[in-house]
Design a protein around this motif. Structure first.
Motif, PDB file in Angstrom:
ATOM      1  N   SER A  73     155.025  72.016  81.035  1.00  0.00           N
ATOM      2  CA  SER A  73     154.162  72.712  80.078  1.00  0.00           C
ATOM      3  C   SER A  73     153.606  71.672  79.121  1.00  0.00           C
ATOM      4  N   TYR A  74     152.440  71.970  78.556  1.00  0.00           N
ATOM      5  CA  TYR A  74     151.817  70.978  77.672  1.00  0.00           C
ATOM      6  C   TYR A  74     150.995  71.679  76.599  1.00  0.00           C
ATOM      7  N   THR A  75     150.768  70.952  75.531  1.00  0.00           N
ATOM      8  CA  THR A  75     149.789  71.372  74.531  1.00  0.00           C
ATOM      9  C   THR A  75     148.725  70.284  74.491  1.00  0.00           C
ATOM     10  N   TYR A  76     147.562  70.633  73.996  1.00  0.00           N
ATOM     11  CA  TYR A  76     146.421  69.713  74.050  1.00  0.00           C
ATOM     12  C   TYR A  76     145.914  69.437  72.635  1.00  0.00           C
ATOM     13  N   GLY A  77     145.859  68.165  72.284  1.00  0.00           N
ATOM     14  CA  GLY A  77     145.419  67.764  70.951  1.00  0.00           C
ATOM     15  C   GLY A  77     143.907  67.633  70.855  1.00  0.00           C
ATOM     16  N   ARG A  78     143.428  67.294  69.666  1.00  0.00           N
ATOM     17  CA  ARG A  78     141.982  67.195  69.501  1.00  0.00           C
ATOM     18  C   ARG A  78     141.545  65.736  69.403  1.00  0.00           C
ATOM     19  N   PRO A  79     140.253  65.492  69.621  1.00  0.00           N
ATOM     20  CA  PRO A  79     139.748  64.116  69.509  1.00  0.00           C
ATOM     21  C   PRO A  79     139.966  63.538  68.111  1.00  0.00           C
ATOM     22  N   LEU A  80     139.735  62.244  67.983  1.00  0.00           N
ATOM     23  CA  LEU A  80     140.203  61.502  66.815  1.00  0.00           C
ATOM     24  C   LEU A  80     139.276  61.562  65.604  1.00  0.00           C
ATOM     25  N   GLY A  81     137.965  61.485  65.854  1.00  0.00           N
ATOM     26  CA  GLY A  81     137.049  61.265  64.734  1.00  0.00           C
ATOM     27  C   GLY A  81     136.503  62.543  64.147  1.00  0.00           C
ATOM     28  N   PRO A  82     135.814  62.428  63.015  1.00  0.00           N
ATOM     29  CA  PRO A  82     135.747  61.273  62.119  1.00  0.00           C
ATOM     30  C   PRO A  82     136.827  61.362  61.047  1.00  0.00           C
ATOM     31  N   HIS A  83     138.014  60.904  61.359  1.00  0.00           N
ATOM     32  CA  HIS A  83     139.136  60.968  60.424  1.00  0.00           C
ATOM     33  C   HIS A  83     138.952  59.912  59.326  1.00  0.00           C
ATOM     34  N   PRO A  84     139.369  60.217  58.080  1.00  0.00           N
ATOM     35  CA  PRO A  84     139.214  59.246  56.996  1.00  0.00           C
ATOM     36  C   PRO A  84     139.788  57.857  57.304  1.00  0.00           C
ATOM     37  N   SER A  85     140.888  57.806  58.045  1.00  0.00           N
ATOM     38  CA  SER A  85     141.461  56.488  58.328  1.00  0.00           C
ATOM     39  C   SER A  85     140.570  55.684  59.275  1.00  0.00           C
ATOM     40  N   LEU A  86     139.845  56.372  60.171  1.00  0.00           N
ATOM     41  CA  LEU A  86     138.898  55.662  61.041  1.00  0.00           C
ATOM     42  C   LEU A  86     137.689  55.201  60.244  1.00  0.00           C
ATOM     43  N   LEU A  87     137.259  56.010  59.290  1.00  0.00           N
ATOM     44  CA  LEU A  87     136.144  55.596  58.420  1.00  0.00           C
ATOM     45  C   LEU A  87     136.530  54.335  57.646  1.00  0.00           C
ATOM     46  N   ALA A  88     137.807  54.241  57.259  1.00  0.00           N
ATOM     47  CA  ALA A  88     138.283  53.041  56.554  1.00  0.00           C
ATOM     48  C   ALA A  88     138.192  51.809  57.456  1.00  0.00           C
ATOM     49  N   VAL A  89     138.505  51.983  58.752  1.00  0.00           N
ATOM     50  CA  VAL A  89     138.388  50.849  59.685  1.00  0.00           C
ATOM     51  C   VAL A  89     136.912  50.476  59.865  1.00  0.00           C
ATOM     52  N   LEU A  90     136.042  51.480  59.993  1.00  0.00           N
ATOM     53  CA  LEU A  90     134.604  51.202  60.130  1.00  0.00           C
ATOM     54  C   LEU A  90     134.087  50.434  58.911  1.00  0.00           C
ATOM     55  N   GLU A  91     134.549  50.840  57.738  1.00  0.00           N
ATOM     56  CA  GLU A  91     134.156  50.146  56.502  1.00  0.00           C
ATOM     57  C   GLU A  91     134.610  48.689  56.531  1.00  0.00           C
ATOM     58  N   ARG A  92     135.816  48.462  57.052  1.00  0.00           N
ATOM     59  CA  ARG A  92     136.340  47.098  57.178  1.00  0.00           C
ATOM     60  C   ARG A  92     135.497  46.271  58.152  1.00  0.00           C
ATOM     61  N   ARG A  93     135.095  46.898  59.261  1.00  0.00           N
ATOM     62  CA  ARG A  93     134.241  46.199  60.237  1.00  0.00           C
ATOM     63  C   ARG A  93     132.901  45.822  59.595  1.00  0.00           C
ATOM     64  N   LEU A  94     132.373  46.712  58.758  1.00  0.00           N
ATOM     65  CA  LEU A  94     131.120  46.408  58.052  1.00  0.00           C
ATOM     66  C   LEU A  94     131.323  45.258  57.070  1.00  0.00           C
ATOM     67  N   ASP A  95     132.421  45.283  56.337  1.00  0.00           N
ATOM     68  CA  ASP A  95     132.705  44.189  55.387  1.00  0.00           C
ATOM     69  C   ASP A  95     132.786  42.855  56.111  1.00  0.00           C
ATOM     70  N   GLU A  96     133.428  42.849  57.283  1.00  0.00           N
ATOM     71  CA  GLU A  96     133.534  41.610  58.063  1.00  0.00           C
ATOM     72  C   GLU A  96     132.141  41.111  58.455  1.00  0.00           C
ATOM     73  N   ALA A  97     131.281  42.037  58.884  1.00  0.00           N
ATOM     74  CA  ALA A  97     129.923  41.646  59.295  1.00  0.00           C
ATOM     75  C   ALA A  97     129.101  41.184  58.088  1.00  0.00           C
ATOM     76  N   LEU A  98     129.287  41.851  56.953  1.00  0.00           N
ATOM     77  CA  LEU A  98     128.511  41.507  55.754  1.00  0.00           C
ATOM     78  C   LEU A  98     128.912  40.156  55.196  1.00  0.00           C
ATOM     79  N   GLY A  99     130.200  39.822  55.345  1.00  0.00           N
ATOM     80  CA  GLY A  99     130.687  38.564  54.791  1.00  0.00           C
ATOM     81  C   GLY A  99     130.692  37.458  55.816  1.00  0.00           C
TER      82      GLY A  99
END
Length: 308
Positions: free
Chosen positions: A98-124
């Protein structure tokens, strides 16, 4: 004490070996972090191991109950149709699970934080170039693209949430396949809006053929538009936030607290131009490829096998 359900991770699949290996590494790392749980992962298509093999692996390890989490940012055809259909097939193959099924990941606040970090890396980005000020930067968030309007709308939702409170000039959206605007059109749009500094941010978990195409198209457009300064940011990658978020989705699924968004789903609601999709039974489908040939994409979806 009852043993906790196992964790099954379901991935898209890719023709890119580095991308497939990144997924397999990620699954191994989750297993290392959670020795109390049997963890397995498999793909819907294109790369080994297939999802069925991952289920068989869990069954061999004595697992009877598991929670399946789609390692996907948006709820498109794979998350809505293919994975539920594949899981239903595995249940027939292995009576007693038997199984239960979870939902996709985005756009979770913690993923937005990673995206922001990726932007900072590109900007700097080091070297000769001075770091950019966010207020001068327009971000182009590039999603995979889908024939499902709801999935494309989720990329816009992520873009809006990324823009809120972070001080960028704006966040626009584009798609690498199956939906408009494509990357060059998205960059043209940024330029028309007065952007002179643009960072292209791929909305992808791991490296692969499509994120690589985003980078190539960005470089091609930048070469033809010397008046704009354009930089490419990296994919999200196997960050601690992503590992934690998968476990959050696992806990939601095991507690039976999954909340799917069905308000704008083509399989439940008649959206203009997509009326024929309402109520279609879900069948697993396999697309011929992941590398730009969209011919023969016959998506037979419906029935909405995911839980509400």
């Amino acid at each position: 004490m009852t043993t906790p359900p196992a964790l099954l991770i379901a991935g898209h699949g890719t023709r890119d070996e580095a991308g497939a290996e990144a997924f397999r590494d990620f699954v191994r790392e989750l297993g290392r972090r959670h020795p109390e749980l049997p963890v397995a992962g498999g793909f819907i298509e294109l790369s080994p191991p297939p999802l069925g093999e991952a289920v068989a692996d869990l069954v061999e390890r004595g697992v009877r109950r598991f929670a399946a989490v789609p390692l996907m940012l948006v709820s498109a055809g794979h998350a809505k149709g293919d994975i539920p259909a594949a899981l239903a097939r595995e249940k027939e193959r292995h009576p007693g699970i038997s199984y239960t099924y979870g939902r996709p990941l985005g756009p979770h606040p913690s993923l937005l934080a990673v995206l922001e970090r990726r932007l900072d890396e590109a900007l700097g980005a080091g070297g000769e170039r001075a770091p950019m000020d966010r207020a001068d930067v327009t971000v182009l968030l590039v999603g995979r693209g889908s024939t499902d309007p709801d999935a494309n709308a989720e990329v816009h939702r992520a873009a809006r949430l990324l823009w809120e409170g972070r001080g960028y000039a704006g966040v626009e959206t584009a798609f690498v396949s199956l939906a408009a605007p494509d990357v060059p059109s998205g960059l043209d749009r940024c330029l028309k809006l007065g952007a002179r500094r643009i960072v292209v941010l791929p909305y992808f978990l791991f490296t692969g053929i499509l994120p690589e195409r985003v980078r190539q198209q960005t470089e091609g457009w930048a070469a033809a538009h010397p008046e704009a300064e354009v930089r490419s940011a990296d994919v999200i990658g196997p960050e601690p936030e992503l590992l934690d978020l998968v476990m959050e989705r696992y806990r939601e699924a095991t507690a039976d607290e999954v909340r799917m968004n069905c308000d704008s789903c083509v399989y439940r609601i008649a959206l203009p131009g997509f009326e024929d999709k309402v109520g279609l039974p879900q069948q697993p489908h396999f697309h011929p490829d992941d590398d730009g040939d969209h011919h023969g994409h016959h998506h037979h979806h419906g029935g909405h096998a995911h839980a509400h």
